[in-house]
Design an enzyme around this catalytic site. Structure first.
Site, short mmCIF file in Angstrom:
data_model
loop_
_atom_site.label_atom_id
_atom_site.label_comp_id
_atom_site.label_asym_id
_atom_site.label_seq_id
_atom_site.Cartn_x
_atom_site.Cartn_y
_atom_site.Cartn_z
N LYS A 13 58.21 28.43 -59.53
CA LYS A 13 58.07 28.61 -58.07
C LYS A 13 58.91 27.57 -57.32
O LYS A 13 59.58 27.89 -56.35
CB LYS A 13 56.60 28.50 -57.64
CG LYS A 13 55.70 29.56 -58.25
CD LYS A 13 54.30 29.52 -57.65
CE LYS A 13 53.55 28.24 -57.96
NZ LYS A 13 53.04 28.11 -59.32
N ARG A 88 45.52 31.20 -52.78
CA ARG A 88 45.27 31.19 -54.21
C ARG A 88 43.94 31.84 -54.57
O ARG A 88 43.62 31.96 -55.74
CB ARG A 88 45.23 29.74 -54.68
CG ARG A 88 46.07 29.47 -55.91
CD ARG A 88 46.53 28.08 -55.79
NE ARG A 88 46.81 27.34 -56.94
CZ ARG A 88 47.80 26.46 -56.97
NH1 ARG A 88 48.62 26.33 -55.95
NH2 ARG A 88 47.98 25.70 -58.01
N ARG A 127 58.41 19.30 -68.16
CA ARG A 127 58.77 19.11 -66.75
C ARG A 127 58.68 17.63 -66.34
O ARG A 127 57.73 16.94 -66.68
CB ARG A 127 57.85 19.94 -65.87
CG ARG A 127 58.07 19.71 -64.37
CD ARG A 127 57.58 20.84 -63.55
NE ARG A 127 56.14 20.95 -63.47
CZ ARG A 127 55.51 21.89 -62.77
NH1 ARG A 127 56.21 22.79 -62.10
NH2 ARG A 127 54.19 21.94 -62.74
N ARG A 160 53.94 14.93 -64.04
CA ARG A 160 52.71 15.16 -63.27
C ARG A 160 51.49 14.99 -64.15
O ARG A 160 51.50 15.43 -65.29
CB ARG A 160 52.74 16.57 -62.65
CG ARG A 160 53.39 16.61 -61.29
CD ARG A 160 53.55 18.01 -60.81
NE ARG A 160 52.32 18.80 -60.89
CZ ARG A 160 52.20 20.04 -60.40
NH1 ARG A 160 53.23 20.61 -59.82
NH2 ARG A 160 51.07 20.69 -60.50
N ARG A 171 44.34 25.67 -65.57
CA ARG A 171 45.05 26.22 -64.39
C ARG A 171 45.34 27.71 -64.60
O ARG A 171 45.29 28.50 -63.66
CB ARG A 171 46.35 25.44 -64.14
CG ARG A 171 46.06 24.05 -63.55
CD ARG A 171 47.14 23.06 -63.91
NE ARG A 171 48.30 23.10 -63.06
CZ ARG A 171 49.46 22.52 -63.39
NH1 ARG A 171 49.61 21.91 -64.54
NH2 ARG A 171 50.47 22.57 -62.56
P1 AMP Z 1 50.42 23.16 -57.69
O1 AMP Z 1 51.39 22.08 -57.43
O2 AMP Z 1 50.65 24.37 -56.83
O3 AMP Z 1 50.29 23.52 -59.15
O4 AMP Z 1 48.97 22.60 -57.23
C1 AMP Z 1 48.42 21.46 -57.87
C2 AMP Z 1 46.92 21.42 -57.60
O5 AMP Z 1 46.67 21.33 -56.18
C3 AMP Z 1 46.14 22.64 -58.06
O6 AMP Z 1 45.79 22.59 -59.44
C4 AMP Z 1 44.91 22.57 -57.15
O7 AMP Z 1 44.02 21.55 -57.57
C5 AMP Z 1 45.52 22.09 -55.83
N1 AMP Z 1 45.94 23.22 -54.96
C6 AMP Z 1 47.20 23.54 -54.55
N2 AMP Z 1 47.20 24.63 -53.76
C7 AMP Z 1 45.90 25.02 -53.66
C8 AMP Z 1 45.24 26.10 -53.00
N3 AMP Z 1 45.91 27.01 -52.27
N4 AMP Z 1 43.89 26.17 -53.11
C9 AMP Z 1 43.18 25.27 -53.82
N5 AMP Z 1 43.74 24.26 -54.49
C10 AMP Z 1 45.09 24.11 -54.42
#
Ligand code: AMP
Length: 216
Positions: A13, A88, A127, A160, A171
């Site tokens: 993404k 999400r 990554r 990360r 996840r």
């Molecule tokens: P990402 O970088 O998109 O993988 O997001 C990392 C973490 O942020 C996720 O595992 C969630 O804990 C939190 N997070 C990001 N976007 C959302 C969302 N729309 N709703 C809930 N938690 C989120």
């Protein structure tokens, strides 16, 4: 143009978003990046979100919805947005319908990036990211020129803390349970384009451009 980019962790993404930005004058809004920024700056939101994020769990919907609504009203969203990582859950998608109605920016295109498990594991564990300028690398597929150092800004690269196989499983489960229904929600509205994102970035982007051409 108002775009959502969706897909599991490691689907690309971030990489696709960077490429889209070069062609369309809209901001890339990643709720994950926004939350990590809040955690780094130890804001109230960051303190609340940290535990969920470290465990690979979703942050509560009301916190996220408020954060996104505020962000979309900033001046750089005048021509639209590229939202990454939101909505999400179905609750977020339904709340987002009301938000987009209020601010007059309906979702026009949803890019659903699809990738198999083995490819995701390889991408996620390899990554590396720049905490400062957000550039993304991979130890095998896209290494930085100097190991561990960002090509763009010279900062030390990081892995990360949720980029492990264990967290990826959590996840992925969250994704199947909570986010797939969101894609179906938009599928019913006829705005979803399925993208095979297991191929090279170049190939994936060719499909993305084709999909966006429909609404450009
Ligand atoms: P990402 O970088 O998109 O993988 O997001 C990392 C973490 O942020 C996720 O595992 C969630 O804990 C939190 N997070 C990001 N976007 C959302 C969302 N729309 N709703 C809930 N938690 C989120």
């Amino acid at each position: 143009m108002n775009i959502l980019i969706m897909g599991p962790a490691g689907a690309g993404k971030g990489t696709m978003s960077d490429l889209i930005l070069k062609e369309y004058d809209i901001p890339h809004i990643s709720t994950g990046d926004m939350l990590r920024e809040n955690v780094r700056n130890e804001t109230e939101l960051g303190k609340e979100a940290k535990g969920y994020m470290d465990a690979g769990k979703l942050v509560p919907d009301d916190l996220i919805n408020a954060m996104v609504e505020k962000r979309l009203q900033e001046p750089d969203c005048k021509k639209g947005y590229l939202l990454d990582g939101f909505p999400r859950t179905l609750v977020q998608a339904e709340a987002f319908e009301k938000i987009t109605e209020r601010i007059g920016k309906p979702v026009e295109s949803v890019l659903a990036l699809n990738v198999g498990w083995d490819v995701l594991v390889d991408r996620i564990t390899g990554r590396r990211v720049c905490p400062k300028c957000k550039a993304i690398y991979h130890i095998k597929n896209k290494p930085s020129r100097v190991e561990g150092i960002c090509d763009v800004c010279g900062s030390p690269l990081q892995q990360r803390r949720d980029d492990t196989v264990e967290q990826l499983k959590v996840r992925m489960d969250e994704y199947d349970k909570s986010t797939k229904p969101v894609i179906d929600f938009y599928r019913e509205k006829g705005v979803v384009s399925d993208i095979d994102a297991s191929v090279s970035a170049e190939n994936t982007f060719a499909q993305v451009k084709k999909a966006l051409g429909k609404v450009a």
